[in-house]
Design a protein around this motif. Structure first.
Motif, PDB file in Angstrom:
ATOM      1  N   LEU A  20       0.807  -1.209   0.000  1.00 19.05           N
ATOM      2  CA  LEU A  20       0.000   0.000   0.000  1.00 19.05           C
ATOM      3  C   LEU A  20       0.850   1.274   0.000  1.00 19.05           C
ATOM      4  CD1 LEU A  20      -2.941   0.959   0.058  1.00 19.05           C
ATOM      5  CD2 LEU A  20      -2.838   0.890   2.552  1.00 19.05           C
ATOM      6  N   THR A  21       1.976   1.253   0.679  1.00 10.92           N
ATOM      7  CA  THR A  21       2.824   2.445   0.760  1.00 10.92           C
ATOM      8  C   THR A  21       3.239   2.974  -0.611  1.00 10.92           C
ATOM      9  OG1 THR A  21       3.617   1.813   2.948  1.00 10.92           O
ATOM     10  CG2 THR A  21       4.968   3.382   1.728  1.00 10.92           C
ATOM     11  N   PRO A  22       3.744   2.136  -1.532  1.00 15.46           N
ATOM     12  CA  PRO A  22       4.097   2.666  -2.859  1.00 15.46           C
ATOM     13  C   PRO A  22       2.890   3.218  -3.618  1.00 15.46           C
ATOM     14  CG  PRO A  22       5.061   0.503  -2.552  1.00 15.46           C
ATOM     15  CD  PRO A  22       4.147   0.738  -1.401  1.00 15.46           C
ATOM     16  N   PHE A  23       1.712   2.621  -3.414  1.00 18.93           N
ATOM     17  CA  PHE A  23       0.501   3.118  -4.081  1.00 18.93           C
ATOM     18  C   PHE A  23       0.167   4.531  -3.597  1.00 18.93           C
ATOM     19  CE2 PHE A  23      -4.115   3.684  -4.107  1.00 18.93           C
ATOM     20  CZ  PHE A  23      -4.331   3.633  -5.473  1.00 18.93           C
ATOM     21  N   PHE A  25       2.226   6.640  -2.159  1.00 21.22           N
ATOM     22  CA  PHE A  25       3.309   7.519  -2.609  1.00 21.22           C
ATOM     23  C   PHE A  25       3.104   7.914  -4.070  1.00 21.22           C
ATOM     24  CE2 PHE A  25       7.519   8.266  -4.437  1.00 21.22           C
ATOM     25  CZ  PHE A  25       8.011   9.233  -3.573  1.00 21.22           C
ATOM     26  N   MET A  26       2.749   6.950  -4.928  1.00 21.57           N
ATOM     27  CA  MET A  26       2.523   7.221  -6.342  1.00 21.57           C
ATOM     28  C   MET A  26       1.382   8.225  -6.532  1.00 21.57           C
ATOM     29  SD  MET A  26       1.105   4.627  -9.279  1.00 21.57           S
ATOM     30  CE  MET A  26      -0.493   4.596  -8.486  1.00 21.57           C
ATOM     31  N   ILE A  27       0.287   8.006  -5.829  1.00 21.35           N
ATOM     32  CA  ILE A  27      -0.861   8.904  -5.937  1.00 21.35           C
ATOM     33  C   ILE A  27      -0.468  10.316  -5.501  1.00 21.35           C
ATOM     34  CG2 ILE A  27      -3.161   9.421  -4.997  1.00 21.35           C
ATOM     35  CD1 ILE A  27      -3.168   7.130  -7.003  1.00 21.35           C
ATOM     36  N   MET A  28       0.187  10.422  -4.363  1.00 13.08           N
ATOM     37  CA  MET A  28       0.576  11.745  -3.863  1.00 13.08           C
ATOM     38  C   MET A  28       1.570  12.415  -4.792  1.00 13.08           C
ATOM     39  SD  MET A  28       0.667  11.019   0.228  1.00 13.08           S
ATOM     40  CE  MET A  28       1.439  12.566   0.590  1.00 13.08           C
ATOM     41  N   TRP A  29       2.532  11.650  -5.316  1.00 13.93           N
ATOM     42  CA  TRP A  29       3.502  12.201  -6.271  1.00 13.93           C
ATOM     43  C   TRP A  29       2.769  12.756  -7.494  1.00 13.93           C
ATOM     44  CZ3 TRP A  29       8.950  12.367  -6.327  1.00 13.93           C
ATOM     45  CH2 TRP A  29       9.505  12.742  -7.546  1.00 13.93           C
ATOM     46  N   ASN A  30       1.885  11.955  -8.065  1.00 13.24           N
ATOM     47  CA  ASN A  30       1.193  12.365  -9.291  1.00 13.24           C
ATOM     48  C   ASN A  30       0.200  13.500  -9.051  1.00 13.24           C
ATOM     49  OD1 ASN A  30       2.638  10.577 -10.899  1.00 13.24           O
ATOM     50  ND2 ASN A  30       1.175   8.941 -10.595  1.00 13.24           N
ATOM     51  N   TRP A  31      -0.286  13.658  -7.819  1.00 13.82           N
ATOM     52  CA  TRP A  31      -1.170  14.774  -7.510  1.00 13.82           C
ATOM     53  C   TRP A  31      -0.406  16.064  -7.269  1.00 13.82           C
ATOM     54  CZ3 TRP A  31      -4.900  12.328  -3.374  1.00 13.82           C
ATOM     55  CH2 TRP A  31      -5.899  11.603  -4.029  1.00 13.82           C
ATOM     56  N   PHE A  47       7.489   1.989  -6.050  1.00 14.05           N
ATOM     57  CA  PHE A  47       7.985   0.915  -5.199  1.00 14.05           C
ATOM     58  C   PHE A  47       9.512   1.004  -5.085  1.00 14.05           C
ATOM     59  CE2 PHE A  47       8.744  -3.331  -3.646  1.00 14.05           C
ATOM     60  CZ  PHE A  47       7.565  -3.679  -2.998  1.00 14.05           C
ATOM     61  N   GLY A  48      10.182   1.241  -6.217  1.00 20.46           N
ATOM     62  CA  GLY A  48      11.639   1.371  -6.210  1.00 20.46           C
ATOM     63  C   GLY A  48      12.120   2.569  -5.409  1.00 20.46           C
ATOM     64  N   ILE A  87      -3.261   5.028   5.802  1.00 19.27           N
ATOM     65  CA  ILE A  87      -4.639   5.367   5.432  1.00 19.27           C
ATOM     66  C   ILE A  87      -4.938   6.832   5.745  1.00 19.27           C
ATOM     67  CG2 ILE A  87      -7.068   4.910   5.983  1.00 19.27           C
ATOM     68  CD1 ILE A  87      -6.193   1.926   6.347  1.00 19.27           C
ATOM     69  N   MET A  88      -4.520   7.317   6.907  1.00 24.75           N
ATOM     70  CA  MET A  88      -4.749   8.728   7.257  1.00 24.75           C
ATOM     71  C   MET A  88      -3.998   9.664   6.302  1.00 24.75           C
ATOM     72  SD  MET A  88      -6.976   8.817   9.571  1.00 24.75           S
ATOM     73  CE  MET A  88      -6.900  10.546   9.900  1.00 24.75           C
ATOM     74  N   THR A  89      -2.798   9.294   5.903  1.00 22.25           N
ATOM     75  CA  THR A  89      -2.043  10.097   4.945  1.00 22.25           C
ATOM     76  C   THR A  89      -2.802  10.201   3.636  1.00 22.25           C
ATOM     77  OG1 THR A  89       0.061   9.469   5.948  1.00 22.25           O
ATOM     78  CG2 THR A  89       0.133  10.282   3.682  1.00 22.25           C
ATOM     79  N   MET A  90      -3.351   9.085   3.178  1.00 18.29           N
ATOM     80  CA  MET A  90      -4.104   9.090   1.928  1.00 18.29           C
ATOM     81  C   MET A  90      -5.353   9.960   2.043  1.00 18.29           C
ATOM     82  SD  MET A  90      -3.962   8.020  -1.090  1.00 18.29           S
ATOM     83  CE  MET A  90      -5.112   8.341  -2.399  1.00 18.29           C
ATOM     84  N   ILE A  91      -6.036   9.899   3.164  1.00 17.87           N
ATOM     85  CA  ILE A  91      -7.235  10.716   3.372  1.00 17.87           C
ATOM     86  C   ILE A  91      -6.877  12.202   3.372  1.00 17.87           C
ATOM     87  CG2 ILE A  91      -9.012  11.344   5.068  1.00 17.87           C
ATOM     88  CD1 ILE A  91      -9.078   8.304   5.808  1.00 17.87           C
ATOM     89  N   PHE A  92      -5.831  12.577   4.104  1.00 17.60           N
ATOM     90  CA  PHE A  92      -5.419  13.985   4.135  1.00 17.60           C
ATOM     91  C   PHE A  92      -4.933  14.455   2.768  1.00 17.60           C
ATOM     92  CE2 PHE A  92      -4.645  13.349   8.881  1.00 17.60           C
ATOM     93  CZ  PHE A  92      -5.820  13.994   9.227  1.00 17.60           C
TER      94      PHE A  92
END
Length: 101
Positions: A20-23, A25-31, A47-48, A87-92
Motif C-alpha cells: 500500500l505504501t508505494p501506491f 506515494f505514487m498517488i501523492m507524487w502524481n497529484w 515501489f523502487g 490510510i490517514m495520509t491518503m485521506i489527508f
C-alpha cells in the motif's frame, strides 16, 4: 486475540503496508509533485523509490531489541499503527488534492 492470531495479523498487515505504501506515494507524487514539473510515476517506480529511501534511511541502530527478539505484541501494534498512518495520509492527501486540484 491470541499470540498466534496477532502473529498472523502482524504478518498480513506488514504485507499490506509493503504494497500500500508505494501506491499512496505514487498517488501523492502524481497529484502534487507533477504540478511543479516532475514526470508522472507508475506503481513500480514508486515501489523502487520507497525501497531506495528505506535502504538509505534505515540504520542498524533503529532496529530495536523487541523487533529482533520476535515480540509479537510489539510487531502487531507497530503494523496496526503503520497501516493507520498510511490510510490517514491518503485521506489527508485527498482532502488537500481537492483544494489544490
Amino acid at each position: 486475540m491470541t499470540i498466534k492470531e496477532k502473529k498472523i495479523a502482524a504478518s498480513g498487515l506488514g504485507w499490506v503496508n509493503a504494497l500500500l505504501t508505494p501506491f499512496v506515494f505514487m498517488i501523492m507524487w502524481n497529484w502534487f509533485i507533477v504540478k511543479i514539473g516532475a514526470p508522472h510515476i507508475d506503481y513500480w517506480l514508486s515501489f523502487g523509490i520507497i525501497l531506495t529511501a528505506d535502504f538509505i534511511i534505515m540504520m542498524p541502530s533503529q532496529i530495536n531489541d523487541k523487533a529482533l527478539n520476535g515480540d509479537v505484541e510489539y510487531r502487531y501494534k507497530l503494523n496496526v499503527f503503520s497501516t493507520s498512518s498510511i490510510i490517514m495520509t491518503m485521506i489527508f492527501a485527498l482532502i488537500v488534492h481537492l483544494f489544490v486540484g
